[in-house]
Design a protein around this motif. Structure first.
Motif, PDB file in Angstrom:
ATOM      1  N   ILE A   1       1.996 -23.410 -21.456  1.00 34.38           N
ATOM      2  CA  ILE A   1      -0.067 -22.637 -22.129  1.00 34.38           C
ATOM      3  C   ILE A   1       0.004 -21.352 -22.177  1.00 34.38           C
ATOM      4  N   SER A   2       0.159 -20.792 -21.088  1.00 37.63           N
ATOM      5  CA  SER A   2      -0.261 -19.699 -21.247  1.00 37.63           C
ATOM      6  C   SER A   2       0.231 -18.511 -23.331  1.00 37.63           C
ATOM      7  N   ILE A   3       1.701 -18.718 -22.584  1.00 35.58           N
ATOM      8  CA  ILE A   3       2.895 -18.141 -23.756  1.00 35.58           C
ATOM      9  C   ILE A   3       2.100 -18.509 -25.335  1.00 35.58           C
ATOM     10  N   ILE A   4       1.487 -19.287 -25.409  1.00 34.47           N
ATOM     11  CA  ILE A   4       0.942 -20.539 -27.078  1.00 34.47           C
ATOM     12  C   ILE A   4       0.086 -20.018 -26.938  1.00 34.47           C
ATOM     13  N   VAL A   5      -0.799 -19.661 -25.992  1.00 36.24           N
ATOM     14  CA  VAL A   5      -2.057 -18.480 -26.130  1.00 36.24           C
ATOM     15  C   VAL A   5      -2.587 -17.625 -26.063  1.00 36.24           C
ATOM     16  N   LYS A   6      -0.627 -16.906 -26.068  1.00 33.16           N
ATOM     17  CA  LYS A   6      -0.501 -15.593 -26.321  1.00 33.16           C
ATOM     18  C   LYS A   6      -0.248 -15.248 -27.840  1.00 33.16           C
ATOM     19  N   HIS A   7       0.166 -16.417 -28.254  1.00 29.89           N
ATOM     20  CA  HIS A   7       0.452 -16.663 -29.381  1.00 29.89           C
ATOM     21  C   HIS A   7      -0.510 -16.203 -30.416  1.00 29.89           C
ATOM     22  N   LEU A   8      -0.891 -17.458 -29.687  1.00 25.21           N
ATOM     23  CA  LEU A   8      -2.153 -17.855 -31.020  1.00 25.21           C
ATOM     24  C   LEU A   8      -3.715 -17.078 -30.766  1.00 25.21           C
ATOM     25  N   VAL A   9      -3.031 -16.314 -30.769  1.00 29.12           N
ATOM     26  CA  VAL A   9      -4.979 -14.997 -30.412  1.00 29.12           C
ATOM     27  C   VAL A   9      -4.083 -13.554 -31.284  1.00 29.12           C
ATOM     28  N   GLY A  10      -2.373 -13.764 -30.581  1.00 25.03           N
ATOM     29  CA  GLY A  10      -1.889 -12.322 -31.626  1.00 25.03           C
ATOM     30  C   GLY A  10      -2.074 -12.862 -33.311  1.00 25.03           C
ATOM     31  N   ASN A  11      -2.057 -14.395 -33.526  1.00 25.66           N
ATOM     32  CA  ASN A  11      -1.681 -14.619 -34.812  1.00 25.66           C
ATOM     33  C   ASN A  11      -3.482 -14.521 -35.136  1.00 25.66           C
ATOM     34  N   MET A  12      -4.600 -14.998 -34.132  1.00 28.55           N
ATOM     35  CA  MET A  12      -5.790 -14.116 -34.766  1.00 28.55           C
ATOM     36  C   MET A  12      -6.243 -13.188 -35.131  1.00 28.55           C
ATOM     37  N   LEU A  13      -5.690 -12.112 -34.467  1.00 23.52           N
ATOM     38  CA  LEU A  13      -6.343 -11.507 -34.524  1.00 23.52           C
ATOM     39  C   LEU A  13      -5.463 -10.934 -36.022  1.00 23.52           C
ATOM     40  N   SER A  14      -4.074 -10.899 -36.116  1.00 27.80           N
ATOM     41  CA  SER A  14      -3.790 -10.183 -37.229  1.00 27.80           C
ATOM     42  C   SER A  14      -4.419 -11.313 -37.806  1.00 27.80           C
ATOM     43  N   ARG A  15      -4.631 -12.237 -38.756  1.00 27.88           N
ATOM     44  CA  ARG A  15      -5.627 -12.600 -39.893  1.00 27.88           C
ATOM     45  C   ARG A  15      -6.660 -12.630 -39.634  1.00 27.88           C
TER      46      ARG A  15
ATOM     47  N   SER B   1       2.157 -12.096 -19.790  1.00 34.24           N
ATOM     48  CA  SER B   1       1.794 -11.234 -19.366  1.00 34.24           C
ATOM     49  C   SER B   1       0.252 -11.287 -18.912  1.00 34.24           C
ATOM     50  N   PHE B   2      -0.329 -12.196 -18.795  1.00 35.03           N
ATOM     51  CA  PHE B   2      -1.139 -12.882 -18.202  1.00 35.03           C
ATOM     52  C   PHE B   2      -1.345 -12.037 -16.552  1.00 35.03           C
ATOM     53  N   THR B   3      -2.295 -12.104 -16.372  1.00 33.43           N
ATOM     54  CA  THR B   3      -1.798 -11.762 -14.521  1.00 33.43           C
ATOM     55  C   THR B   3      -3.281 -11.984 -13.990  1.00 33.43           C
ATOM     56  N   SER B   4      -4.133 -12.825 -14.870  1.00 31.97           N
ATOM     57  CA  SER B   4      -5.566 -13.959 -14.132  1.00 31.97           C
ATOM     58  C   SER B   4      -6.180 -14.577 -15.294  1.00 31.97           C
ATOM     59  N   LYS B   5      -6.557 -15.623 -14.702  1.00 29.04           N
ATOM     60  CA  LYS B   5      -6.990 -16.543 -15.124  1.00 29.04           C
ATOM     61  C   LYS B   5      -8.331 -16.072 -16.323  1.00 29.04           C
ATOM     62  N   GLU B   6      -8.958 -15.252 -15.866  1.00 26.94           N
ATOM     63  CA  GLU B   6      -9.981 -14.488 -16.101  1.00 26.94           C
ATOM     64  C   GLU B   6      -9.526 -13.556 -17.570  1.00 26.94           C
ATOM     65  N   GLU B   7      -8.754 -13.300 -17.469  1.00 24.81           N
ATOM     66  CA  GLU B   7      -7.539 -12.862 -18.394  1.00 24.81           C
ATOM     67  C   GLU B   7      -6.969 -13.029 -19.842  1.00 24.81           C
ATOM     68  N   PHE B   8      -6.767 -14.116 -19.561  1.00 22.83           N
ATOM     69  CA  PHE B   8      -5.892 -15.195 -20.360  1.00 22.83           C
ATOM     70  C   PHE B   8      -7.527 -15.257 -21.279  1.00 22.83           C
TER      71      PHE B   8
ATOM     72  N   ALA C   1     -10.554 -14.159 -21.745  1.00 20.68           N
ATOM     73  CA  ALA C   1     -11.093 -12.913 -22.563  1.00 20.68           C
ATOM     74  C   ALA C   1     -10.120 -12.797 -23.354  1.00 20.68           C
ATOM     75  N   ASN C   2      -9.362 -13.100 -23.429  1.00 15.62           N
ATOM     76  CA  ASN C   2      -7.635 -12.924 -24.643  1.00 15.62           C
ATOM     77  C   ASN C   2      -7.745 -14.105 -25.483  1.00 15.62           C
ATOM     78  N   TRP C   3      -7.905 -15.441 -25.031  1.00 15.38           N
ATOM     79  CA  TRP C   3      -9.059 -16.586 -25.709  1.00 15.38           C
ATOM     80  C   TRP C   3      -9.532 -16.314 -26.786  1.00 15.38           C
ATOM     81  N   ASN C   4     -10.614 -15.991 -26.100  1.00 11.53           N
ATOM     82  CA  ASN C   4     -11.728 -15.681 -26.681  1.00 11.53           C
ATOM     83  C   ASN C   4     -12.067 -14.742 -27.992  1.00 11.53           C
ATOM     84  N   LYS C   5     -11.091 -14.143 -27.715  1.00  8.62           N
ATOM     85  CA  LYS C   5     -11.172 -12.224 -28.280  1.00  8.62           C
ATOM     86  C   LYS C   5     -10.601 -13.489 -29.362  1.00  8.62           C
ATOM     87  N   GLY C   6      -9.878 -13.761 -29.079  1.00  3.54           N
ATOM     88  CA  GLY C   6      -8.971 -14.499 -30.747  1.00  3.54           C
ATOM     89  C   GLY C   6     -10.047 -14.613 -31.661  1.00  3.54           C
ATOM     90  N   TRP C   7     -10.731 -15.846 -31.001  1.00  4.12           N
ATOM     91  CA  TRP C   7     -11.938 -17.013 -31.603  1.00  4.12           C
ATOM     92  C   TRP C   7     -12.699 -16.350 -31.981  1.00  4.12           C
TER      93      TRP C   7
END
Length: 183
Positions: free
Chosen positions: A42-56, A79-86, A88-94
């Motif tokens: 799930i962590s990797i899928i979220v990292k991909h989604l965030v990368g896509n969202m920020l780019s698009r 590469s996420f080191t905590s649930k909080e970082e995870f 925060a990135n999820w929310n940044k993309g959205w």
């Protein structure tokens, strides 16, 4: 067409909420769990989604949706080191997505934008991204359900509860409303 923008925002909010409700049920270790070799956590899928969202969605109307600064292959390295970082990135993309969506006007909907030099109307680009995110959020929910097993709290109509759900829905007067208003 403004209804299209509002409806799309509500639909994106719904998909985000499915992710949010899944993450609330999982520990950080569970978010990082890969169920088989060469599968995505799930962590990797979220990292991909965030990368896509920020780019698009960064400079959505004026720049190609595939930014030069995007490192797509790195999105598949956890590469996420905590649930909080995870989270925060999820929310940044959205936040990037919702900021762009809320700035759109009816006049923008037929504008031509590009993703990897392929022209799309804004409506086509929004639809493309919505389906992409729905695909991955579905994966996230499914993985969450597999990881939690019997401890999973359903995000939709639980098995064996369709009659109760329909009874409650049909007890209300007919009216125009978005299906997410009752969630």
């Amino acid at each position: 067409m403004n209804n299209y923008i509002e409806s799309s925002i509500k639909q994106f909010e719904y998909y985000k909420s499915l992710g949010d409700k899944t993450f609330a049920q999982l520990t950080f270790d569970e978010l990082k769990r890969e169920l088989s070799e060469d599968s995505n956590s799930i962590s990797i899928i979220v990292k991909h989604l965030v990368g896509n969202m920020l780019s698009r969605w960064t400079n959505f109307l004026t720049e190609d949706g595939e930014k030069e600064w995007r490192q797509r292959d790195e999105e598949f390295i956890d590469s996420f080191t905590s649930k909080e970082e995870f989270l925060a990135n999820w929310n940044k993309g959205w936040d990037c997505l919702f900021g762009s969506m809320k700035s759109l006007t009816d006049e923008d909907l037929e504008r031509l934008i590009y993703i990897r030099n392929q022209g799309h109307t804004v409506v086509e680009a929004v639809n493309r991204q919505m389906m992409h995110y729905a695909y991955h959020v579905g994966q996230i929910v499914f993985l969450g359900k597999l990881i939690k097993g019997k401890r999973w709290q359903s995000l939709s109509i639980p098995k064996g509860k369709s009659k109760d759900y329909n009874k409650e829905k049909f007890s209300k007067d007919k009216g125009k409303r978005h299906f997410t208003e009752d969630l």
